[in-house]
Structures are given as C-alpha cells and as structure tokens.
Design an enzyme around this catalytic site. Structure first.
Site, PDB file in Angstrom:
ATOM      1  N   HIS A  85       0.708  -0.531   2.385  1.00 54.53           N
ATOM      2  CA  HIS A  85       2.017  -0.596   3.036  1.00 54.53           C
ATOM      3  C   HIS A  85       2.555   0.653   3.788  1.00 54.53           C
ATOM      4  O   HIS A  85       3.425   0.388   4.653  1.00 54.53           O
ATOM      5  CB  HIS A  85       3.148  -0.859   1.998  1.00 54.53           C
ATOM      6  CG  HIS A  85       3.502   0.447   0.947  1.00 54.53           C
ATOM      7  ND1 HIS A  85       2.996   0.670  -0.163  1.00 54.53           N
ATOM      8  CD2 HIS A  85       4.361   1.301   1.136  1.00 54.53           C
ATOM      9  CE1 HIS A  85       3.268   1.977  -0.658  1.00 54.53           C
ATOM     10  NE2 HIS A  85       4.135   2.268   0.236  1.00 54.53           N
ATOM     11  N   ASP A 221      -3.289  -1.657  -3.143  1.00 52.34           N
ATOM     12  CA  ASP A 221      -2.511  -0.847  -1.943  1.00 52.34           C
ATOM     13  C   ASP A 221      -3.100   0.156  -1.242  1.00 52.34           C
ATOM     14  O   ASP A 221      -2.833   1.422  -1.562  1.00 52.34           O
ATOM     15  CB  ASP A 221      -1.033  -0.408  -2.507  1.00 52.34           C
ATOM     16  CG  ASP A 221      -0.169  -0.451  -1.696  1.00 52.34           C
ATOM     17  OD1 ASP A 221      -0.600  -0.283  -0.412  1.00 52.34           O
ATOM     18  OD2 ASP A 221       0.944  -0.080  -2.002  1.00 52.34           O
ATOM     19  N   SER A 651       3.974   7.670  -1.359  1.00 54.49           N
ATOM     20  CA  SER A 651       3.276   6.760  -1.044  1.00 54.49           C
ATOM     21  C   SER A 651       2.140   7.199  -0.184  1.00 54.49           C
ATOM     22  O   SER A 651       2.211   7.823   0.952  1.00 54.49           O
ATOM     23  CB  SER A 651       4.218   5.583  -0.054  1.00 54.49           C
ATOM     24  OG  SER A 651       5.155   4.853  -0.899  1.00 54.49           O
TER      25      SER A 651
END
Length: 720
Positions: A85, A221, A651
């Site tokens: 992402h 991810d 992240s």
C-alpha cells in the site's frame, strides 16, 4: 500527612508502571533510556548497534519512503522493501488496461526492467542532536504564541547557518513534547527510486476493505524498489547513468520465524500520535471530530464503490484514492471503539486526578499549574463548533476534485494578478499538476461526489458557515442537489482538460475573466472565502490558546510524574518501538493467536470476489505444499502480531528480532487497538506484520524472481 504522602507515592509508582510497555523512542537516546529494559525483554544486541554515527548501524538501513511511509534497505545494491500500500501509487501510475500491474503484479527480472517514479524519494537519517537551548533562546512563558514562534523561527534560521553538513545533505529541525524540546536531523535524500517488484493486489491487498485494520490477517502487503545514486554513490536526480546505491548497512533476513514471547523491534517513521492529551480532548475526538469525518468518508466511499464495481478503468483510476479514504475511515471507527473498550476518558480523568493532587501538595507547582486542566477543558468547549466546521471543510473540499481543479486555476489567476513573471513561472507547474490529476479523474464520479457531499455541507453545519453563493445556486436549481450538480458540471470548463488548458494558457492575452467567471471558480472561491472569513480567524485564535496550554500541560506532566520516562509523540521522525510477540483477548470470550498461515488465505478464498479472490498459481503452490525453505512443518506462515507501539508512517517499517535481523514487515494494527495514537493499552494494542518468509515465498516460488532472492543475505539460527 504520612498517609497522604504514601498515597501519592503509590499513585506515582502505579502511573510509572502503567506506561512500561508503550513508547516511540528516539534512537540516539536508547542507550540512556531503554537499553537495560530492552535486554531484559530479550534483546541480544546493543543500543550502539541500532544507532551509531561513527560506523554503520541499523538506522542506516531505514528510510523515509516518499515522506509518508517507511522502507528498509535489504541488499548491498540498494534494494528497498516496503508495503504494497506504500508503493501502490507508483504501481497504479504504471498501470493501464493493457498492463494492469494492480491486478497482475509486476516483477523486474533485471535492472533494465525497473520502472522510474518521478517525485518518489528515500531519505536517510545521518545524525540526530538536541538543540533545545539554541532554539528557545530568548523565549519566555509570558509570550503570545505568535511572538514566541517568531523568535523560534529566527533562532532556527540562524542556527542552521552554523551546522556543518555536506552539500548533498539537508537539515530538519522539529519540535518535540509539544514544543518543549527541539531536535536537529541531518538527512540525505535520494530521488531516483525505481519499482522492482509487487505482487498482484489479490496477494498484496488480500482482504481489502473487510480485513483492513483487522486480525486475523492474511495479506502479503509488500512491494520492492531500488535506490539509484550517482557514480559517486551520492544523491542524484534521475539519470540513465545512475547506478544502484551501495548502503552503509543493509538488513540480514532471518528464516527462523517468531514464537510467542520473542523480542521484536519496529524501526521507522511514525506519523502522528497524541498520547498526552487531556480527557476533554479525547472525549471531543470520540463524540464530535471522528464521527464527523467518518460520516463524510462513508458517503464518499459509497459513491466510489458503485462506480468502481461497474467500470475497470474507473477502478484503476480511483483505486489509490479509495484506499486512502477507506483507510482513515475505518481507522477512526476502530479508534472510537477502542477508546470505549479501554475506558480511555475515565483513565485520563484518573490520571488528571493524581496530577491535581500532586500539584496541590507542592506550592511551587500549585502556582505554575493551578487550574490548568480547567482551562484546557474550557478551551476544548470553545473550539468544538469551529473544529467541526474545520473537519467538514477539509474533508469535503478534498474529496470533490472540482475544488482541487478550481483551486489550481484560481491560484494561477492570483499569480497573474501579481505580475507576468509570476504567471509565467506558475503556468507550467499548474498544468503539470492538472495533467496528473486528470489522468485519474472521471467527471461523472466527481459530479456524484459533489451532489452527495455538498448536501452534507449545507444541511449539517450552522447556516453562517455555508457559502452564500452555494445557497443561491441551490435555490436557482429548485433546492435539489442532483439538479445543481448536473447543471454545474455541464456548464463548467473545469472538468474538460483541453478546455481548461486553453483557458489557463489564454490568461496572458485574454485576462482572467474567462477563468473567474466560470461557475466552478466562483463557487470554490466563495466556499473558501466563507471558511476564511467566518471560521478560520476564531479557530486559529482558539487553537493557539490550546497549543499554549497543551505545551504547558506536557511540561507539567513531566515535572509532576518524575518516576515516568516520557517518550515524545510521533511527528514523522525516526523512532524505535519494542515489545514481544503475543496474542490478545479482544473482548469477552474472544481470544486471538499470534500467527496466521496460508491455510487461512484458502479458507477465505472466494473465486471472482473483489476482496478474497487469489491467483490460480498461489492455489497450485498451496495444494502441492510447494513452500520451499519458507514453510514450516508443511504450512506457510503469512502474518504475525506483537505488542509494538506503531502508527501511520510505520507502514513498511521492518520488524526486527532480538539480533536485529529482519523477520517481518509492519503494515497495520488490530481493530481494537487503533486508538493507540491517543491511548495505548498494552492488553489489546497489537501491530500486524507480514512474515518475511511469506514475502520470500511470493518472490521466489510465486514470481520466480530468483534475481531478487540472490541479492539477499539470509540467515538462520538466531545469528547476526
């Protein structure tokens, strides 16, 4: 008196102990503040192995990725690992109907196949130093916020002139502890960052909206990029002559996996936390601010979802925007839930009760901090309606892209009104921004967003906060928002890139009237004017008061709770957090384990489903149990959780084991613990990481990218 004093000691000790498992710590202070505790928890390396300016250390493998995520260097050829992402915008920008890298994934099997990404950068931290004394020189407690900031800005500008750095390095100076301390960061930024690999979104974003912020999780991810440098290994703008960057340090990758209780660290650039707010601020977040933003985003997502499910082109165009809107939407919903479950407001009130008792017991503190909490409560009461209007304005105007288009056009008008030179300089920059916007724009989608969101803007706010021109235009269209939207989007030239470009290019010869007379331009100007006139001045005044009170309250907490070791709130600077692998009890009779496996992916698998479909090749590998060296006892690990204190910006951060080896990739938090930005609760706050063995499995067995695997240094048996 003895009994009262004992009560205070017990209270302070309880408070100090209660904060032991949280924290986002500045790496240069680990040796002083944290090393002893970290080793007690299981760390096998030293603080100097994590942060060192005289030799390569773990911090030299960590980068701020684009300023919005974290990435880590995992090879001696500048290979970067981050989340899918985090790399999604780059993946989307390279995607088309013919080459749909979102759907199919992308892999470069040699350096020549890697894709350039203009505007994407990777920033290393070279050194960190405290400069509080220099920045606050001449600042006094009695100063107004504007005067205080003016002196601080002047001091910073003067101090920057004295800092020794290389020509290719930059300086960042940031406030900590609500402006009570300041630190200087020397940085190096590399601007040639190329896409190397990304799994299909059915792996990299498996579970999409339903699983976002949830545990158990089964998402691969990750995505991969490479830093390129000049031939001298220094930062350089893109050039085909650039070469892969040779890092001071790259991370070793462990194949051992994790077990319950193992020590873990997450090293990265967390964005923003607000751990030291008073109860009045937390309550306002729960009851006013978060619900307002949730309501707007829910409407926007409903609109986008309808269009994206019907049209593949729109799905590609709006994929990144949808993900961005949905991410915060669901986070805020979880935040409210977590704050309620953890009884955050009452816990804050208990802390404030202890604070006030200690203040009253000491005359010097009583003078400095008397009635501080009452003043903060009143300040938040005063700002509430203005904060609501701010949230509505910010959320709605950024979701309707006609507002962005018109704002760019109006900015060019302002440049022309200043002088011809300013216009000529601004014109190509504005046209470039608009080209990028129109590449991911659909006027029918935007028209529907306008219709739905402007109805909220009008009906949910105080009448004085609504644009008079909008009211007039609405009345002229029978007070029907659909009719108004249809009329406006049919008349304006701002939704047609060719017409708009001609208008903007023609300002130099035709003047600004063709732009300013456009209904979209006039409406946006009036919406902005209404906000600036009716809301912004009082909001800024009230916020300045809160900032001043919060800074004093932050200092007061450090003065009063002397047995507590404080960490600064996150502010997108390099931090390390640490904890242990462990499951958690989410609620009554619901307890979660700490690991997930590929079995769980197949249990969720739904052929053809938007969220839970998976590629046939992954199914085949699973059925054959062809996991290579990355599986364990016939199972393929996918994700795990631990009690590391993380937030947005983390992240893509590396999850490291006790030896500093890469064992996973941080990408999310559990639903019940998303309130950790405001109220960390060690019982339910867990960060979610994709196991590095799943990353390697996808690269090797699924993608067949042996060239990537060959770059990596794989280790085992817990050795450095």
């Amino acid at each position: 008196m003895k009994r009262y004093f004992l009560l205070l000691v017990i209270t302070v000790s309880f408070i100090a102990k209660g904060f032991a498992d949280e924290g986002m710590w500045l790496p240069q202070l680990l040796a002083t503040l944290n090393e002893k505790e970290m080793k007690k928890m299981g760390m096998k390396i030293n603080a100097s192995d994590i942060y060192n300016i005289s030799k390569g250390s773990l911090k030299d493998a960590i980068v701020s990725f684009g300023g919005f995520c974290t990435a880590e260097v995992i090879s001696d050829k500048g290979l970067l690992l981050t989340n899918h992402h985090c790399g999604f915008d780059a993946i989307q920008n390279h995607s088309s109907i013919e080459h749909n890298y979102i759907r199919d994934g992308f892999w470069a099997y040699n350096n020549g196949q890697e894709l350039t990404n203009p505007g994407l950068f990777a920033t290393f931290i070279i050194s960190i130093d405290e400069i509080t004394k220099q920045v606050l020189n001449g600042v006094t407690p009695a100063m107004a916020e504007k005067e205080r900031q003016s002196i601080i800005d002047k001091n910073i500008n003067e101090f920057k002139k004295t800092v020794k750095k290389e020509s290719y390095q930059d300086i960042i100076i940031k406030p900590f502890f609500d402006g009570n301390k300041y630190f200087l960061f020397v940085t190096e930024t590399y601007k040639d960052v190329r896409l190397v690999g990304a799994p299909p979104s059915s792996i990299g974003n498996f579970g999409k909206d339903s699983d976002n912020w949830m545990w158990p999780r089964h998402t691969g991810d990750f995505s991969m990029f490479r830093i390129y440098a000049g031939k001298d290994n220094k930062p350089a703008d893109y050039s085909p002559d650039n070469v892969p960057y040779k890092p001071k340090r790259s991370l070793n990758i462990s194949l051992d996996g994790m077990k319950e209780g193992d020590f873990t660290m997450v090293f990265g650039f967390p964005g923003k936390t607000m751990e030291y707010l008073p109860s009045s601020a937390v309550e306002q977040t729960m009851k006013v601010s978060d619900p307002a933003k949730i309501g707007i985003r829910e409407k926007a997502l409903d609109v986008l979802n309808v269009f994206m499910r019907k049209d593949e082109k729109i799905k590609i165009q709006y994929a990144a925007k949808y993900a961005s809107i949905e991410n915060a939407y669901k986070k805020w919903k979880g935040e409210i839930l977590g704050l309620k479950i953890s009884d955050a407001v009452n816990k804050k009130k208990e802390l404030e009760g202890s604070f006030e008792k200690l203040v009253l017991s000491q005359p010097a503190m009583n003078v400095a901090y008397v009635d501080l909490l009452k003043k903060l409560q009143q300040a938040y009461t005063d700002i509430e309606p203005y904060g609501f209007a701010r949230d509505y304005y910010n959320e709605i105007t950024t979701k309707i892209e006609l507002f962005t288009i018109a704002s760019n056009a109006n900015g060019l008008v302002s440049a022309f009104n200043k002088d011809q030179a300013a216009y000529k300089k601004a014109l190509p920059e504005t046209l470039e921004k608009l080209d990028a916007l129109f590449a991911e724009y659909n006027p029918a989608v935007d028209q529907k967003l306008f219709e739905v969101l402007m109805e909220m803007y009008v009906k949910d706010q105080q009448p004085g906060n609504v644009s008079p021109l909008l009211k007039k235009m609405l009345a002229e269209n029978g007070n029907d928002f659909a009719t108004l939207a249809k009329s406006l989007y049919a008349k304006t030239a701002f939704t047609d890139p060719v017409k708009l470009k001609n208008l903007l290019n023609g300002i130099g010869t035709n003047g600004t009237d063709p732009v300013t007379n456009d209904d979209a331009s006039a409406l946006v100007n009036d919406v902005v004017k209404t906000y600036i006139t009716n809301i912004s001045p009082r909001l800024n005044e009230l916020q300045a008061n809160i900032n001043q009170l919060q800074r004093l309250y932050m200092q007061a907490q450090m003065d009063v709770f002397t047995q507590k070791v404080f960490y600064p709130d996150a502010n997108s600077t390099l931090r390390l957090t640490y904890g242990n692998v462990k499951g958690y009890g989410a609620r009554d009779a619901v307890k979660y384990d700490y690991y997930t496996y590929l079995d769980g992916v197949m249990e969720k698998y739904k052929p053809g489903d938007y969220e839970f479909d998976v590629p046939q090749k992954l199914i085949d590998l699973y059925n054959k149990k062809d996991f290579g060296p990355y599986g364990v006892n016939g199972k393929q690990p996918v994700c795990f959780i631990a009690a590391n204190h993380t937030t947005g910006g983390n992240s893509g951060s590396p999850a490291l084991d006790a030896y500093g080896n890469l064992v996973g990739l941080n990408f999310d938090r559990v639903w019940e613990g998303t309130m950790s930005d405001i109220n960390y609760d060690k019982n339910i706050c867990r960060n979610i990481m994709v196991d590095i063995r799943y990353v390697l499995f996808i690269i090797d067995k699924y993608a067949g990218a042996k060239n990537i695997i060959s770059e990596l240094k794989l280790v085992s048996k817990k050795k450095k």
